[in-house]
Write an enzyme that holds these catalytic residues in place. Sequence first.
Site, PDB file in Angstrom:
ATOM      1  N   SER A 134       0.704  -1.323  -0.335  1.00  0.00           N
ATOM      2  CA  SER A 134       0.078  -0.034   0.164  1.00  0.00           C
ATOM      3  C   SER A 134       0.546   1.375   0.085  1.00  0.00           C
ATOM      4  O   SER A 134       1.977   1.202   0.414  1.00  0.00           O
ATOM      5  CB  SER A 134      -0.952  -0.135   1.227  1.00  0.00           C
ATOM      6  OG  SER A 134      -1.589   1.306   1.324  1.00  0.00           O
ATOM      7  N   TYR A 147      -1.538  -0.972  10.819  1.00  0.00           N
ATOM      8  CA  TYR A 147      -1.608  -1.177   8.886  1.00  0.00           C
ATOM      9  C   TYR A 147      -0.895  -0.571   8.150  1.00  0.00           C
ATOM     10  O   TYR A 147       0.003  -1.132   7.450  1.00  0.00           O
ATOM     11  CB  TYR A 147      -2.898  -0.081   8.886  1.00  0.00           C
ATOM     12  CG  TYR A 147      -3.125  -0.675   7.612  1.00  0.00           C
ATOM     13  CD1 TYR A 147      -3.717  -1.238   6.928  1.00  0.00           C
ATOM     14  CD2 TYR A 147      -2.743   0.486   6.412  1.00  0.00           C
ATOM     15  CE1 TYR A 147      -3.701  -2.314   5.652  1.00  0.00           C
ATOM     16  CE2 TYR A 147      -3.193   0.082   4.963  1.00  0.00           C
ATOM     17  CZ  TYR A 147      -3.642  -1.372   4.378  1.00  0.00           C
ATOM     18  OH  TYR A 147      -3.613  -1.692   2.887  1.00  0.00           O
TER      19      TYR A 147
HETATM   20  P1  NDP Z   1     -11.672  -5.730   0.745  1.00  0.00           P
HETATM   21  O1  NDP Z   1     -12.699  -5.126   2.208  1.00  0.00           O
HETATM   22  O2  NDP Z   1     -12.773  -5.370  -0.418  1.00  0.00           O
HETATM   23  O3  NDP Z   1     -10.946  -7.080  -0.206  1.00  0.00           O
HETATM   24  C1  NDP Z   1     -10.538  -8.296   1.460  1.00  0.00           C
HETATM   25  C2  NDP Z   1     -10.526  -9.622   0.993  1.00  0.00           C
HETATM   26  O4  NDP Z   1      -9.572 -10.085   1.770  1.00  0.00           O
HETATM   27  C3  NDP Z   1     -11.791 -10.396   1.122  1.00  0.00           C
HETATM   28  O5  NDP Z   1     -11.561 -11.282   0.187  1.00  0.00           O
HETATM   29  C4  NDP Z   1     -11.496 -11.014   2.539  1.00  0.00           C
HETATM   30  O6  NDP Z   1     -11.876 -12.139   2.576  1.00  0.00           O
HETATM   31  C5  NDP Z   1     -10.458 -10.889   2.624  1.00  0.00           C
HETATM   32  N1  NDP Z   1      -9.350 -11.700   3.704  1.00  0.00           N
HETATM   33  C6  NDP Z   1      -8.930 -11.003   5.197  1.00  0.00           C
HETATM   34  N2  NDP Z   1      -8.981 -11.533   5.950  1.00  0.00           N
HETATM   35  C7  NDP Z   1      -9.146 -12.627   5.773  1.00  0.00           C
HETATM   36  C8  NDP Z   1      -8.916 -13.989   6.541  1.00  0.00           C
HETATM   37  N3  NDP Z   1      -8.180 -14.043   7.580  1.00  0.00           N
HETATM   38  N4  NDP Z   1      -8.911 -14.919   5.703  1.00  0.00           N
HETATM   39  C9  NDP Z   1      -9.309 -14.537   3.958  1.00  0.00           C
HETATM   40  N5  NDP Z   1      -9.423 -14.047   3.485  1.00  0.00           N
HETATM   41  C10 NDP Z   1      -9.146 -12.705   4.330  1.00  0.00           C
HETATM   42  O7  NDP Z   1     -10.211  -5.057   0.343  1.00  0.00           O
HETATM   43  P2  NDP Z   1      -9.539  -4.886  -1.061  1.00  0.00           P
HETATM   44  O8  NDP Z   1      -9.870  -5.174  -1.903  1.00  0.00           O
HETATM   45  O9  NDP Z   1      -9.435  -2.807  -1.124  1.00  0.00           O
HETATM   46  O10 NDP Z   1      -8.041  -4.890  -0.455  1.00  0.00           O
HETATM   47  C11 NDP Z   1      -7.316  -6.023  -0.249  1.00  0.00           C
HETATM   48  C12 NDP Z   1      -6.035  -5.851  -0.338  1.00  0.00           C
HETATM   49  O11 NDP Z   1      -5.691  -4.671  -0.920  1.00  0.00           O
HETATM   50  C13 NDP Z   1      -5.486  -5.555   1.543  1.00  0.00           C
HETATM   51  O12 NDP Z   1      -4.497  -6.425   1.781  1.00  0.00           O
HETATM   52  C14 NDP Z   1      -5.141  -4.177   0.953  1.00  0.00           C
HETATM   53  O13 NDP Z   1      -4.801  -3.597   2.323  1.00  0.00           O
HETATM   54  C15 NDP Z   1      -5.120  -4.356  -0.187  1.00  0.00           C
HETATM   55  N6  NDP Z   1      -5.165  -2.481  -0.316  1.00  0.00           N
HETATM   56  C16 NDP Z   1      -6.313  -2.068  -0.417  1.00  0.00           C
HETATM   57  C17 NDP Z   1      -6.627  -0.170  -0.399  1.00  0.00           C
HETATM   58  C18 NDP Z   1      -7.626   0.320  -1.023  1.00  0.00           C
HETATM   59  O14 NDP Z   1      -7.669   1.405  -0.610  1.00  0.00           O
HETATM   60  N7  NDP Z   1      -9.008   0.003  -0.636  1.00  0.00           N
HETATM   61  C19 NDP Z   1      -5.298   0.688  -0.720  1.00  0.00           C
HETATM   62  C20 NDP Z   1      -4.229  -0.368  -0.409  1.00  0.00           C
HETATM   63  C21 NDP Z   1      -3.874  -1.826   0.173  1.00  0.00           C
HETATM   64  P3  NDP Z   1     -13.227 -12.717   3.467  1.00  0.00           P
HETATM   65  O15 NDP Z   1     -13.721 -11.529   4.114  1.00  0.00           O
HETATM   66  O16 NDP Z   1     -14.408 -13.309   2.275  1.00  0.00           O
HETATM   67  O17 NDP Z   1     -12.517 -13.884   3.941  1.00  0.00           O
HETATM   68  C1  8X3 Z   2      -5.339   1.602   1.845  1.00  0.00           C
HETATM   69  C2  8X3 Z   2      -4.697   2.389   0.927  1.00  0.00           C
HETATM   70  O1  8X3 Z   2      -4.487   5.211   1.575  1.00  0.00           O
HETATM   71  O2  8X3 Z   2      -6.436   4.717   2.514  1.00  0.00           O
HETATM   72  O3  8X3 Z   2      -3.881   1.197   1.542  1.00  0.00           O
HETATM   73  O4  8X3 Z   2      -3.962   3.885   3.200  1.00  0.00           O
HETATM   74  S1  8X3 Z   2      -4.811   3.982   1.981  1.00  0.00           S
END
Ligand code: NDP
Ligand code: 8X3
Length: 247
Positions: A134, A147
Amino acid sequence: MPTALVTGATAGIGAACAREFVGAGWRVVGTGRREERLTELAEELGDLFCPALFDVRDEAARDAVLAALPGEFAQVDCLVNNAGLALGTAPAWESDLADWKTMIDTNVTALVSITHRLLPTLIERKGSIINLSSVAASYPYKGGNVYGGTKAFVRQFSLCLRSDLAGTGVRVTSIEPGMVETEFSIVRNAGDKDMADKLYAGANPMTGEDIAETILWVATQPPYLNINTIELMPVTQSFAGFHVIRD
Ligand code: NDP
Ligand code: 8X3
């Protein structure tokens, strides 16, 4: 036809990756805890998608599911370490320690654990590892505390893995997005969708599809080319200056 294993395929970036990779002709193993979401995705994507139901923090459950993967779905060429979460935006001293531990368990411990589990296959197949870090890895912000720390770990782990894997043909990439509209902020704000909607309102954030297209592009570069890191932001998001407290 190559196989990708995408953790956290039940929502956001991971679900978009499953669609993008299957659309490009890949087999995809998609993981997550929400069974109904995996079932829906399997119905949508058909034979190229294999649902894998487990909590990434539960190594025994994970190993049982991975050991039972059918045929070529077990031959993973690309691991997309996407499952992850942020919990809370409170300052450190008001944060819940249990939330901090959940973020470390999910974003760090589970990520290194599944990577370790799949490394022999990835080395054998000269595959690739694409980790979701991120912008929070590089740019501190208030309430980012643990985080941001977990995502800095993911970035540096990715770069260090590259060093260890030199000569194996395995490629490693750290993907570092800013604001992407997914379920991320609903989870971060304990299910408060209004708060998440306010964050994204008028900000023209990136979409899960934007990031998934980037990840597929990384995965399909020629074998001699490694993308080390990619940082992406919506045009509307930029940097704050240093904060100075005066007497
Ligand atoms: P979402 O919340 O939309 O999706 C998160 C996914 O992670 C879900 O499919 C969830 O599945 C899975 N997950 C979380 N905890 C667990 C667990 N214990 N076991 C299995 N699966 C798990 O978030 P994003 O798609 O945005 O996030 C995806 C990645 O991208 C993350 O690592 C996040 O930190 C990163 N990211 C996101 C950003 C944003 O602004 N959205 C920016 C930068 C990075 P389920 O709940 O079904 O288990
Ligand atoms: C999450 C993106 O901009 O909220 O990883 O930190 S931001």
